[in-house]
Write an enzyme that holds these catalytic residues in place. Structure first.
Site, PDB file in Angstrom:
ATOM      1  N   ASP A  12     -23.101 -33.933  16.832  1.00  0.00           N
ATOM      2  CA  ASP A  12     -23.949 -35.285  16.611  1.00  0.00           C
ATOM      3  C   ASP A  12     -23.827 -36.383  15.779  1.00  0.00           C
ATOM      4  O   ASP A  12     -24.536 -36.783  15.273  1.00  0.00           O
ATOM      5  CB  ASP A  12     -25.560 -34.728  16.656  1.00  0.00           C
ATOM      6  CG  ASP A  12     -25.701 -33.627  18.020  1.00  0.00           C
ATOM      7  OD1 ASP A  12     -25.046 -33.714  18.899  1.00  0.00           O
ATOM      8  OD2 ASP A  12     -26.569 -32.777  17.685  1.00  0.00           O
ATOM      9  N   HIS A  40     -22.971 -36.268  24.176  1.00  0.00           N
ATOM     10  CA  HIS A  40     -22.463 -37.645  23.541  1.00  0.00           C
ATOM     11  C   HIS A  40     -22.948 -38.789  24.142  1.00  0.00           C
ATOM     12  O   HIS A  40     -22.999 -39.055  25.423  1.00  0.00           O
ATOM     13  CB  HIS A  40     -20.801 -37.756  23.920  1.00  0.00           C
ATOM     14  CG  HIS A  40     -20.180 -36.572  23.222  1.00  0.00           C
ATOM     15  ND1 HIS A  40     -18.976 -36.316  23.406  1.00  0.00           N
ATOM     16  CD2 HIS A  40     -20.527 -35.512  22.356  1.00  0.00           C
ATOM     17  CE1 HIS A  40     -18.503 -35.105  22.791  1.00  0.00           C
ATOM     18  NE2 HIS A  40     -19.493 -34.809  22.284  1.00  0.00           N
TER      19      HIS A  40
HETATM   20  P1  GDP Z   1     -22.086 -37.027  19.174  1.00  0.00           P
HETATM   21  O1  GDP Z   1     -22.443 -35.584  19.825  1.00  0.00           O
HETATM   22  O2  GDP Z   1     -21.362 -36.904  18.247  1.00  0.00           O
HETATM   23  O3  GDP Z   1     -21.413 -37.826  20.341  1.00  0.00           O
HETATM   24  O4  GDP Z   1     -23.344 -37.677  18.976  1.00  0.00           O
HETATM   25  P2  GDP Z   1     -24.646 -37.906  19.789  1.00  0.00           P
HETATM   26  O5  GDP Z   1     -24.743 -38.827  21.024  1.00  0.00           O
HETATM   27  O6  GDP Z   1     -25.318 -36.567  19.927  1.00  0.00           O
HETATM   28  O7  GDP Z   1     -25.845 -38.394  18.587  1.00  0.00           O
HETATM   29  C1  GDP Z   1     -25.399 -39.708  17.943  1.00  0.00           C
HETATM   30  C2  GDP Z   1     -26.933 -40.543  18.312  1.00  0.00           C
HETATM   31  O8  GDP Z   1     -26.897 -41.441  17.551  1.00  0.00           O
HETATM   32  C3  GDP Z   1     -26.707 -40.925  19.779  1.00  0.00           C
HETATM   33  O9  GDP Z   1     -28.240 -41.194  20.142  1.00  0.00           O
HETATM   34  C4  GDP Z   1     -26.017 -42.449  19.327  1.00  0.00           C
HETATM   35  O10 GDP Z   1     -26.472 -43.753  20.547  1.00  0.00           O
HETATM   36  C5  GDP Z   1     -26.813 -42.703  18.169  1.00  0.00           C
HETATM   37  N1  GDP Z   1     -25.889 -43.627  17.168  1.00  0.00           N
HETATM   38  C6  GDP Z   1     -24.556 -43.521  17.047  1.00  0.00           C
HETATM   39  N2  GDP Z   1     -24.312 -44.306  15.888  1.00  0.00           N
HETATM   40  C7  GDP Z   1     -25.315 -44.803  15.432  1.00  0.00           C
HETATM   41  C8  GDP Z   1     -25.573 -45.863  14.477  1.00  0.00           C
HETATM   42  O11 GDP Z   1     -24.608 -46.285  13.574  1.00  0.00           O
HETATM   43  N3  GDP Z   1     -26.963 -46.250  14.280  1.00  0.00           N
HETATM   44  C9  GDP Z   1     -27.825 -45.756  15.104  1.00  0.00           C
HETATM   45  N4  GDP Z   1     -29.021 -46.193  14.514  1.00  0.00           N
HETATM   46  N5  GDP Z   1     -27.771 -44.939  16.078  1.00  0.00           N
HETATM   47  C10 GDP Z   1     -26.479 -44.487  16.185  1.00  0.00           C
HETATM   48 MG    MG Z   2     -24.121 -34.677  20.579  1.00  0.00          MG
END
Ligand code: GDP
Ligand code: MG
Length: 426
Positions: A12, A40
């Site tokens: 995440d 994601h």
């Molecule tokens: P992944 O599993 O690594 O793809 O990550 P996730 O999607 O589970 O969690 C990352 C969350 O943080 C998501 O809800 C994204 O929309 C959000 N996100 C990603 N980058 C940023 C950022 O730079 N700032 C903020 N506020 N949210 C972010």
């Molecule tokens: Mg995730």
């Protein structure tokens, strides 16, 4: 150019978001491990999407997406995901999605086994996503898996499945004393959810080999992070597959290919879903405040995530095992509310200070040593250049870069595609 985008922490970190951003430079995006326990989240001009199984390149027209043999696939879930995207106007055809014949099918009985075991364990549970991932990988290594390619041969498929279900019922029915797995029902499930996927199933190795020969740009998308790797993570609180970049080519279907670059995605603080040691954890008010600020609820399950300070020993370890060449530091904007920002700089284990990440049960004894960095106390979500950042935010980035000994190339300050800073842009 062959690049892997991998998680440095517990997952995440924002991998989907970075794949969506950097994806425009790549012809092909490949998921190489895991199943629908991934979540994601991608926010772009077409809306907000949560992808569990499909590679994050699926949202870009012209990008070919591959689901590699290292994956496990819940057919019903994949059909649902494809339908959901179609409803939002994203067309998925055999031209932009290719599923490896070697990927293993995750059946409803795997999900059932996962739940039965977590329930049996009670408060000793692993914190599984309950999507059958551990059971299906276990079956794969027991050589009792059905692979996607088997769907192309219904006669032998039935025979194989009969034998597997007979074996599986020794556990589900005789062991857990749960309702026996029904062959007809399972066949029906396969027919309903498997048949629509048949046009996508192919030998992805042939396709990818050819792409490598033609110097196409390929992006390998990981699920979860280094600390959840089955071999190098916090076993047994890991996932059941290899989340490391070194597995990317193998899990994708081109085991002989060499990566050109590994981009590690690392979050500006820590979050972790499920059970297990999490040294830099915040509790109480401090925890809820950060959880709210970062909207830290599981994309796959909706569960509140555990949150904590940026963890230097854990992140340095993650960078090392991933072999990261450069880092994208995400969610820096989330820390904007903090007066002082705690960073976990070392662990104390049985009275001794260490900056190395311990493995095994020693990790359970680790206590965090925090240092406080100055906060910036202002909105940074509009920053698009290095120079736009307040001095305290720049100092935080620099400090993390020095302590983890890896170049931070990108800093993201929002969930939207363009809310990021290229630290090397001139
Ligand atoms: P992944 O599993 O690594 O793809 O990550 P996730 O999607 O589970 O969690 C990352 C969350 O943080 C998501 O809800 C994204 O929309 C959000 N996100 C990603 N980058 C940023 C950022 O730079 N700032 C903020 N506020 N949210 C972010
Ligand atoms: Mg995730």
């Amino acid at each position: 150019m062959l690049t892997a985008i991998v998680g440095i922490n517990w997952g995440d970190e924002g991998k989907g978001r970075m794949v969506d951003l950097l994806g425009s430079r790549y012809d092909i995006v490949v998921r190489y491990q895991g199943g629908n326990n991934a979540g994601h989240t991608v926010v772009n001009e077409r809306g907000k999407f949560i992808l569990n199984l499909l590679p994050s390149g699926i949202l870009r027209a012209g990008t070919v997406n591959v689901m590699g043999p290292g994956m496990v696939i819940d057919l019903a879930h994949l059909c649902k995901e494809i339908r959901g995207l179609a409803e939002k106007g994203i067309g998925i055809t055999p031209d932009n999605l290719k599923i490896s014949q070697g990927a293993v099918v995750c059946f409803p009985y795997h999900v059932r086994q996962d739940i039965l075991e977590e329930e049996r364990l009670g408060d000793r549970k692993y914190g599984s996503t309950r999507r059958g991932i551990a059971p299906v990988y276990a079956d794969k290594y027991m050589k009792k898996g059905i692979r996607m390619g088997d769907l192309l041969y219904p006669d032998t498929l039935k025979e194989k499945l009969e034998s597997i279900i007979e074996w599986k019922n020794l556990l589900i029915h005789r062991g857990y004393q749960d309702q026996a797995i029904d062959m007809d029902e399972t066949l029906k499930w396969l027919k309903v959810h498997g048949e629509p996927l048949i046009p996508f199933i192919c030998d992805v190795s042939d396709y990818l080999d050819d792409a490598v020969r033609k110097n196409k740009n390929i992006l390998f998308e990981a699920q979860l992070g280094a600390l959840r790797d089955i071999d190098y993570g916090i076993y047994p609180y890991t996932t059941s597959s290899a989340t490391l970049a070194s597995y990317a080519a193998a899990g994708a279907g081109i085991p002989g290919a060499r990566l050109d670059k590994v981009i590690g995605i690392m979050k500006a603080y820590s979050s972790c879903v499920g059970e297990g040691p999490f040294v830099a954890e915040f509790f109480g008010e401090e925890g809820s405040r950060l959880r709210e600020a970062g909207s830290e609820y599981g994309a796959a399950t909706g569960r509140p995530r555990r949150v904590g300070a940026f963890d230097i020993p854990a992140s340095r370890y993650g960078i090392k095992v991933q072999g990261a060449d450069e880092i994208a530091l995400t969610k820096l904007d989330v820390l904007s509310y903090m007066e002082k920002i705690p960073v976990c700089v070392a662990y104390e284990i049985e009275g001794e200070r260490t900056d190395r990440f311990p493995t095994g049960d020693r990790l359970l004894k680790a206590k965090p040593v925090f240092e406080l960095m100055d906060g910036w106390k202002c909105d940074i979500s509009f920053c698009r250049k290095k120079e736009d950042l307040p001095a305290a935010a720049a100092a935080y980035i620099k400090y993390i870069e020095e302590m983890t000994e890896c170049r931070i190339r990108y800093v993201s300050v929002g969930a939207e595609r363009n809310a990021y800073i290229d630290m090397e842009a001139v």
